[in-house]
Design a protein around this motif. Structure first.
Motif, PDB file in Angstrom:
ATOM      1  N   TYR A  60      -8.136 -13.442  16.462  1.00 24.07           N
ATOM      2  CA  TYR A  60      -6.813 -13.808  16.952  1.00 24.07           C
ATOM      3  C   TYR A  60      -5.745 -12.939  16.280  1.00 24.07           C
ATOM      4  O   TYR A  60      -4.863 -12.401  16.946  1.00 24.07           O
ATOM      5  CB  TYR A  60      -6.563 -15.298  16.676  1.00 24.07           C
ATOM      6  CG  TYR A  60      -5.148 -15.743  16.906  1.00 24.07           C
ATOM      7  CD1 TYR A  60      -4.730 -16.163  18.158  1.00 24.07           C
ATOM      8  CD2 TYR A  60      -4.219 -15.735  15.862  1.00 24.07           C
ATOM      9  CE1 TYR A  60      -3.423 -16.571  18.375  1.00 24.07           C
ATOM     10  CE2 TYR A  60      -2.914 -16.133  16.064  1.00 24.07           C
ATOM     11  CZ  TYR A  60      -2.516 -16.548  17.320  1.00 24.07           C
ATOM     12  OH  TYR A  60      -1.218 -16.938  17.530  1.00 24.07           O
ATOM     13  N   TRP A  61      -5.804 -12.817  14.962  1.00 24.03           N
ATOM     14  CA  TRP A  61      -4.816 -12.012  14.226  1.00 24.03           C
ATOM     15  C   TRP A  61      -4.811 -10.574  14.733  1.00 24.03           C
ATOM     16  O   TRP A  61      -3.758  -9.993  14.969  1.00 24.03           O
ATOM     17  CB  TRP A  61      -5.108 -12.049  12.723  1.00 24.03           C
ATOM     18  CG  TRP A  61      -4.025 -11.421  11.905  1.00 24.03           C
ATOM     19  CD1 TRP A  61      -3.007 -12.071  11.271  1.00 24.03           C
ATOM     20  CD2 TRP A  61      -3.814 -10.023  11.653  1.00 24.03           C
ATOM     21  NE1 TRP A  61      -2.188 -11.164  10.636  1.00 24.03           N
ATOM     22  CE2 TRP A  61      -2.654  -9.894  10.855  1.00 24.03           C
ATOM     23  CE3 TRP A  61      -4.492  -8.862  12.008  1.00 24.03           C
ATOM     24  CZ2 TRP A  61      -2.164  -8.676  10.417  1.00 24.03           C
ATOM     25  CZ3 TRP A  61      -3.997  -7.635  11.579  1.00 24.03           C
ATOM     26  CH2 TRP A  61      -2.850  -7.550  10.799  1.00 24.03           C
ATOM     27  N   GLN A  62      -5.988 -10.007  14.920  1.00 26.63           N
ATOM     28  CA  GLN A  62      -6.089  -8.613  15.379  1.00 26.63           C
ATOM     29  C   GLN A  62      -5.553  -8.454  16.798  1.00 26.63           C
ATOM     30  O   GLN A  62      -4.848  -7.486  17.092  1.00 26.63           O
ATOM     31  CB  GLN A  62      -7.536  -8.133  15.293  1.00 26.63           C
ATOM     32  CG  GLN A  62      -8.014  -8.009  13.863  1.00 26.63           C
ATOM     33  CD  GLN A  62      -9.504  -7.769  13.760  1.00 26.63           C
ATOM     34  OE1 GLN A  62     -10.302  -8.311  14.539  1.00 26.63           O
ATOM     35  NE2 GLN A  62      -9.901  -6.963  12.793  1.00 26.63           N
ATOM     36  N   ALA A  63      -5.878  -9.396  17.682  1.00 24.43           N
ATOM     37  CA  ALA A  63      -5.385  -9.318  19.062  1.00 24.43           C
ATOM     38  C   ALA A  63      -3.874  -9.520  19.117  1.00 24.43           C
ATOM     39  O   ALA A  63      -3.175  -8.851  19.880  1.00 24.43           O
ATOM     40  CB  ALA A  63      -6.096 -10.350  19.936  1.00 24.43           C
ATOM     41  N   LYS A  64      -3.363 -10.413  18.314  1.00 20.64           N
ATOM     42  CA  LYS A  64      -1.931 -10.701  18.308  1.00 20.64           C
ATOM     43  C   LYS A  64      -1.115  -9.549  17.718  1.00 20.64           C
ATOM     44  O   LYS A  64      -0.107  -9.139  18.275  1.00 20.64           O
ATOM     45  CB  LYS A  64      -1.669 -11.980  17.508  1.00 20.64           C
ATOM     46  CG  LYS A  64      -0.200 -12.352  17.422  1.00 20.64           C
ATOM     47  CD  LYS A  64      -0.009 -13.646  16.652  1.00 20.64           C
ATOM     48  CE  LYS A  64       1.472 -13.996  16.587  1.00 20.64           C
ATOM     49  NZ  LYS A  64       1.683 -15.274  15.906  1.00 20.64           N
ATOM     50  N   ASN A  65      -1.568  -9.025  16.581  1.00 22.52           N
ATOM     51  CA  ASN A  65      -0.779  -8.043  15.830  1.00 22.52           C
ATOM     52  C   ASN A  65      -1.158  -6.593  16.075  1.00 22.52           C
ATOM     53  O   ASN A  65      -0.378  -5.697  15.776  1.00 22.52           O
ATOM     54  CB  ASN A  65      -0.896  -8.340  14.329  1.00 22.52           C
ATOM     55  CG  ASN A  65      -0.339  -9.692  14.003  1.00 22.52           C
ATOM     56  OD1 ASN A  65       0.849  -9.936  14.164  1.00 22.52           O
ATOM     57  ND2 ASN A  65      -1.198 -10.609  13.569  1.00 22.52           N
ATOM     58  N   GLY A  66      -2.366  -6.344  16.570  1.00 17.59           N
ATOM     59  CA  GLY A  66      -2.830  -4.976  16.708  1.00 17.59           C
ATOM     60  C   GLY A  66      -3.268  -4.418  15.365  1.00 17.59           C
ATOM     61  O   GLY A  66      -3.158  -5.076  14.335  1.00 17.59           O
ATOM     62  N   ILE A  67      -3.782  -3.185  15.382  1.00 15.91           N
ATOM     63  CA  ILE A  67      -4.249  -2.552  14.153  1.00 15.91           C
ATOM     64  C   ILE A  67      -3.700  -1.132  14.111  1.00 15.91           C
ATOM     65  O   ILE A  67      -4.077  -0.280  14.917  1.00 15.91           O
ATOM     66  CB  ILE A  67      -5.784  -2.535  14.070  1.00 15.91           C
ATOM     67  CG1 ILE A  67      -6.336  -3.957  14.191  1.00 15.91           C
ATOM     68  CG2 ILE A  67      -6.229  -1.896  12.755  1.00 15.91           C
ATOM     69  CD1 ILE A  67      -7.837  -4.027  14.301  1.00 15.91           C
TER      70      ILE A  67
END
Length: 176
Positions: free
Chosen positions: A120-127
């Motif tokens: 969820y964090w990665q999908a929400k914030n990107g990398i």
């Protein structure tokens, strides 16, 4: 005195050398270039710390067939262009990215051992430095959780969610 002089020269020389290297045009900046020295380590360390500090705990929605079906639809529409579909060749977009995006529905690259909160964090914030965009502005919180739970359970999806990932067959071209 020599130690202090060496320290001062080191403090000045190293940043000057880095700046000259960056200005020389030799630094790898093209998407196809290999990463700079220590780039992967620095980025991965910072990413892991940010995720650890910012990822949510339990998902606020149930991990059930309806969630997986909705997540599969979101994945097909918004993620598959880079992360691919099951039993399909690597998408053309992914071939030009560095680092290569993981093919999240291929068995060896699934993230089923990651907690849904991390996904969820990665999908929400990107990398940063990967081409992975953040979807915070384009997907709702519920949608982000649906696709995160879908990916966290990608190895045990119901038939309905698997069917949602099947590429549509193109309509036949009319003959003249």
């Amino acid at each position: 005195m020599k130690f202090i002089l060496g320290l001062i020269i080191g403090i000045i020389l190293v940043p000057v050398a880095v700046v000259l290297y960056l200005l020389s045009g030799r630094a790898p900046v093209a998407a196809s270039d290999p990463p700079m020295p220590f780039e992967k380590r620095i980025a991965k360390t910072a990413l892991n710390a940010a995720i650890k500090n910012g990822m949510p705990g339990a998902a606020p929605i149930q991990a059930n067939e309806a969630t997986f079906l909705a997540g599969a639809h979101i994945y097909r529409e918004d993620c598959a262009m880079c992360h691919g579909l099951p039993n399909q060749p690597v998408p053309i977009v992914a071939k030009g990215m560095s680092p290569n995006p993981p093919q999240l529905l291929q068995e060896k690259e699934m993230v089923t051992d990651d907690p849904p909160g991390k996904i969820y964090w990665q999908a929400k914030n990107g990398i940063r430095l990967t081409g992975m965009p953040g979807f915070n502005a384009s997907l709702s919180d519920t949608q982000l959780w649906q696709v995160s739970l879908f990916l966290a359970n990608a190895d045990k999806l119901p038939a309905s969610a698997q069917q949602e990932l099947t590429p549509a067959t193109p309509a036949p071209t009319p003959q003249k």
